[in-house]
Design a protein around this motif. Sequence first.
Motif, mmCIF file in Angstrom:
data_model
loop_
_atom_site.group_PDB
_atom_site.id
_atom_site.type_symbol
_atom_site.label_atom_id
_atom_site.label_comp_id
_atom_site.label_asym_id
_atom_site.label_seq_id
_atom_site.Cartn_x
_atom_site.Cartn_y
_atom_site.Cartn_z
ATOM 1 N N LEU A 431 -3.838 -43.657 -4.575
ATOM 2 C CA LEU A 431 -4.490 -42.796 -5.557
ATOM 3 C C LEU A 431 -6.005 -42.981 -5.542
ATOM 4 C CD1 LEU A 431 -1.852 -43.156 -8.374
ATOM 5 C CD2 LEU A 431 -2.528 -41.006 -7.300
ATOM 6 N N GLN A 432 -6.453 -44.203 -5.329
ATOM 7 C CA GLN A 432 -7.895 -44.440 -5.234
ATOM 8 C C GLN A 432 -8.495 -43.710 -4.041
ATOM 9 O OE1 GLN A 432 -7.704 -48.736 -5.235
ATOM 10 N NE2 GLN A 432 -8.261 -48.882 -7.415
ATOM 11 N N GLN A 433 -7.766 -43.683 -2.936
ATOM 12 C CA GLN A 433 -8.255 -42.946 -1.761
ATOM 13 C C GLN A 433 -8.359 -41.450 -2.057
ATOM 14 O OE1 GLN A 433 -5.635 -43.968 1.470
ATOM 15 N NE2 GLN A 433 -6.261 -46.118 1.518
ATOM 16 N N LEU A 434 -7.340 -40.888 -2.725
ATOM 17 C CA LEU A 434 -7.381 -39.462 -3.042
ATOM 18 C C LEU A 434 -8.446 -39.142 -4.085
ATOM 19 C CD1 LEU A 434 -3.773 -37.973 -3.151
ATOM 20 C CD2 LEU A 434 -5.469 -37.875 -1.347
ATOM 21 N N SER A 435 -8.762 -40.115 -4.960
ATOM 22 C CA SER A 435 -9.767 -39.859 -5.993
ATOM 23 C C SER A 435 -11.119 -39.530 -5.382
ATOM 24 C CB SER A 435 -9.888 -41.064 -6.924
ATOM 25 O OG SER A 435 -10.518 -42.165 -6.265
ATOM 26 N N GLU A 436 -11.409 -40.130 -4.242
ATOM 27 C CA GLU A 436 -12.672 -39.840 -3.564
ATOM 28 C C GLU A 436 -12.679 -38.406 -3.029
ATOM 29 O OE1 GLU A 436 -13.008 -42.808 -0.569
ATOM 30 O OE2 GLU A 436 -12.877 -44.494 -1.973
ATOM 31 N N GLN A 437 -11.510 -37.930 -2.621
ATOM 32 C CA GLN A 437 -11.411 -36.569 -2.068
ATOM 33 C C GLN A 437 -11.441 -35.508 -3.159
ATOM 34 O OE1 GLN A 437 -8.003 -36.109 0.504
ATOM 35 N NE2 GLN A 437 -8.174 -33.880 0.614
ATOM 36 N N PHE A 438 -10.755 -35.766 -4.293
ATOM 37 C CA PHE A 438 -10.607 -34.740 -5.319
ATOM 38 C C PHE A 438 -11.489 -34.966 -6.545
ATOM 39 C CE2 PHE A 438 -6.152 -34.421 -3.427
ATOM 40 C CZ PHE A 438 -6.510 -33.373 -2.584
ATOM 41 N N GLY A 439 -12.159 -36.125 -6.607
ATOM 42 C CA GLY A 439 -13.138 -36.325 -7.668
ATOM 43 C C GLY A 439 -12.565 -36.682 -9.032
ATOM 44 N N PHE A 440 -11.471 -37.426 -9.080
ATOM 45 C CA PHE A 440 -10.970 -37.912 -10.363
ATOM 46 C C PHE A 440 -11.144 -39.429 -10.446
ATOM 47 C CE2 PHE A 440 -7.271 -37.638 -7.506
ATOM 48 C CZ PHE A 440 -6.728 -38.915 -7.592
#
Length: 733
Positions: A431-440
């Motif tokens: 989820l931390q990796q995706l947060s960088e992509q989607f900005g949450f």
Amino acid sequence: MTHPYQNPELSVSERVEDLLSRMTVEEKVGQMVQLPAHDQEHVDNLESMNVGSYLHCTADQPQRLQERAAKTRLGIPLIFGIDAIHGHCFEDGATVFPTQLSASCSWDKDLMERMGRVTAFETRASGQHWTFSPVLCVGRDPRWGRVDETYGEDPWLIGELAAATITGYQGNDFKSDHSILACAKHYVGYGETLGGRDSYEADTSRRKLLSLFLPPFEKAVKQANCATLMTGYQSIDGEPCTTNSWLLKTVAKENWGLDGFIVTDWNNVGSLHDKQGVAATYKEASYKALLGGNDMMMTTPEFYQSAIDLVNEGVIDIALIEDSARRILEAKFKLGLFDENRFSSLENKQKLGSDEAWELSLEASRKSLVLLKNDNILPLSQTETKKVLVVGPNADDVIALLGDWSFGSMQAEAVNKYFHQDKTTTPLAGLQQLSEQFGFDVEYVKGADCLDANFEQLAQAKEAAKQADVVIACVGDTLKQNGEFHDRANLDLSGYQNELIDAVCESGTPVVGVLVASKPLTVPKMVEQCAAIVSTFNAGCKGGQALAELLFGLYNPSGKLTISFPHHVGQVPVYYNKYKGWHALLEAELDNQERYIDMPESPLFAFGEGLSYTQYAYSDLTLMNPMLSAGEDLKFSVTITNTGSIDGVEIVQAYFNDLFSSVTTEIKNLRAYERVELKAGESKVVEMTIKFDDLALINSALERVVEPGAFELMVGSSSKDADLMKANFEVTA
């Protein structure tokens, strides 16, 4: 001087017979001995006991031991076995896959074969020749600690997935760098022990063995040519599997034509004396194990001298020893161990954990996740989600994600969370990796442990949940709660995990419950409370990345359960292919009562169940040949339509019921399935076949027969009656 057995131009049988003719009794018995390499005393005994095999060799041990074996009188090579159960997990640089139970939820035979092929290459590159895998036990009691090692609860599906795995392990040429010996275990009925207690007595009949527990092994031997079998620890009707000549000789070697060899599980021979009490001495135990039909004795050093004495005293015919030695030597010749493959390739070992292998691991994790509930919260919005709270003991636990039979497990003899750490993505990290992509934003509050309480963190989790858009609660079990010697009487969430779910749900923020667990747990309250439920079981190193991608809709989930979830441990067993209950049927007809007055008859989640982000409609079930003559396969078709707006994969399942038969039969049995890719709005006509022999039952005379009469075909998205279309067919006399 070169002897015929050293000539690679001769056939394997010619070389084996020549070598046998030159061997002493001691050398022949030595081939039947397998010792653990972690014990220096056993390593020192290589020459004095003419040891034929070692297990669990690590680092450069295979090279060093093989060099010593080459200097013995006849230079017979060693064969090395290891538990490469879901990847070559005991080698830090190798690829780790989801556990068998997790991977089985993909229902993907091609995936099983490809995982087996990678495991074979990496195991062989490390100097090993043989994996004690796959596990063909039937997972029908979730209290049992080893459920995670199984392919689930259905014997037919187990056989299909196991055969594909074995094909991946063994390939077409044992001399290949991509080939190792497979070992189907635990032979047989090991998961059926009373009360779900590991290695306990199994209360099962011979008819039940023939109907349910032997068919996966038969498929492994006949269809996939599995090289070896491993005998179970337990007794069946008072007779240990280790001494059961009907199972080992009559069924496996004579009826099925097993041309490989049978190895005992850990110290099975010694246990006949010191645990099961059916032999007064180790010598008597060795005698019974030999007559039973075992070929290699794992970790019972006392067998060596006992067997020699039994031969010299005329109690055991040397031909019995020679049959076992012949089988083992044949495997060594086929593997090329007498020739070019005696030593492993350093070049190949450097290829462990390739990018392609890890990509396959990620594919397996994605296909293995099962969406069990979704109240329109998933997938999460990639643009509107601003804050995600992650809670739970398994949100950032590498060992929980990897499961048993990896580093951290009892068998690894090393508790080291840093093995595989650099290749592992936990749910939190994903989820931390995706947060960088989607900005949450991602906040993590553990909130609870699987075994201990932490009231301060419970309060923190509740407050943090109020500030989040969604809570991802990763709960389940720990390695201390599963595996060998770790059976459970209570299948509820342990520690204060239920309190954690209560706390975050009370915040009013939607909660997605994620089960990172080795088995089905009893979580009805959690299912009621959470807006969505995802089961990962032990999804391997890439499980966290796959989960994060699923949550945010980067792929459409397609996994389906291969094992049922009970509401309560008192409801066990809840496997789908049960028998009709006399009183349950009468009560249902009269006043709609279920079998238990305090519990639903149906499971919490059923075998074959799993949701998607799209919807599928079934129609036009058509039987091409509703009247079957003897030997004629049933052919039918069904139309599947993706009625949603997202491309997906549906797993179409076909069951049958023998409506009237000479013995009672299960209400339904899986006999075919297809993974069907469908674009949004697309329809496909799926043609399927159920083999005639798969309609057979075991009658009271223990004969496998297809009886004439009326049958019912059921086709749909799960084993639940509500999900199945039905049609009748008939087998003519």
